[in-house]
Design an enzyme around this catalytic site. Structure first.
Site, PDB file in Angstrom:
ATOM      1  N   HIS A  47      -4.586  16.890  67.862  1.00 63.16           N
ATOM      2  CA  HIS A  47      -3.931  16.838  69.165  1.00 63.16           C
ATOM      3  C   HIS A  47      -2.805  17.866  69.189  1.00 63.16           C
ATOM      4  O   HIS A  47      -2.299  18.276  68.138  1.00 63.16           O
ATOM      5  CB  HIS A  47      -3.368  15.447  69.422  1.00 63.16           C
ATOM      6  N   GLU A  49       0.326  17.632  69.924  1.00 65.22           N
ATOM      7  CA  GLU A  49       1.572  17.186  69.283  1.00 65.22           C
ATOM      8  C   GLU A  49       1.472  17.270  67.755  1.00 65.22           C
ATOM      9  O   GLU A  49       2.417  17.699  67.089  1.00 65.22           O
ATOM     10  CB  GLU A  49       1.910  15.745  69.697  1.00 65.22           C
ATOM     11  N   CYS A  77      -0.379  10.029  72.683  1.00 59.15           N
ATOM     12  CA  CYS A  77      -1.179   8.854  72.346  1.00 59.15           C
ATOM     13  C   CYS A  77      -0.470   8.092  71.222  1.00 59.15           C
ATOM     14  O   CYS A  77       0.495   8.599  70.636  1.00 59.15           O
ATOM     15  CB  CYS A  77      -2.583   9.285  71.907  1.00 59.15           C
ATOM     16  N   CYS A  80      -0.036  10.167  68.031  1.00 56.67           N
ATOM     17  CA  CYS A  80       0.974  11.217  68.161  1.00 56.67           C
ATOM     18  C   CYS A  80       2.376  10.629  68.235  1.00 56.67           C
ATOM     19  O   CYS A  80       3.308  11.168  67.639  1.00 56.67           O
ATOM     20  CB  CYS A  80       0.676  12.092  69.369  1.00 56.67           C
TER      21      CYS A  80
END
Length: 151
Positions: A47, A49, A77, A80
């Site tokens: 992801h 992040e 999420c 993250c």
């Protein structure tokens, strides 16, 4: 946030992943700029992040990012948010919410950052809806992409 949006758009054009970007700022300057690379790397943990945290930690040669701020085009999420917490980043600033991307077919867990913060007793401060209109336009651009793939 503008750098996160630009990185997300670049990632979409390269079919690297979904419409997500993140930037970590250290001492008022962008330290790391990243986008989602789940599709490019076939790694569900890539992801934006996480990619930004990895790069910032490498550059600073530490896992402790307590003097940084992270900007994300979409609410992080749970994975993250946990990484942000473990990296000791004190503030996360994001544009769109988890529900905004779930509506587009992404496999999201409906646990908000505020709820994660409360359950985990995290000290991470959360600032939602930052440049939300621009972040929504990013998602709308994703909606128009031919051959897009959600995960």
């Amino acid at each position: 946030m503008k750098l996160a949006l630009f990185s997300a758009q670049r990632g979409i054009k390269r079919s690297a992943g979904g419409p997500f970007g993140a930037v970590i700022v250290y001492k008022g300057r962008a330290l790391s700029v990243a986008h989602n690379t789940v599709l490019k790397k076939n790694d569900p943990t890539c992801h934006a992040e996480i990619n930004a945290i990895r790069e910032a930690s490498r550059k600073l040669k530490t896992f402790d990012l307590r003097h940084c701020v992270i900007y994300s085009t979409t609410e992080p999420c749970p994975m993250c948010f946990a990484a942000i917490h473990w990296a000791r980043i004190p503030l996360v600033v994001y544009g769109t919410g988890i529900r905004d991307v779930a509506r587009r077919g992404f496999n999201e867990l409906f646990i908000s950052n505020q709820r994660m913060k409360q359950i985990g007793k995290s000290k991470v401060r959360v600032k939602p809806d930052f440049m939300k209109e621009e972040c929504l336009r990013l998602l709308e651009g994703w909606d128009q992409k031919a051959g897009k793939k959600t995960y």
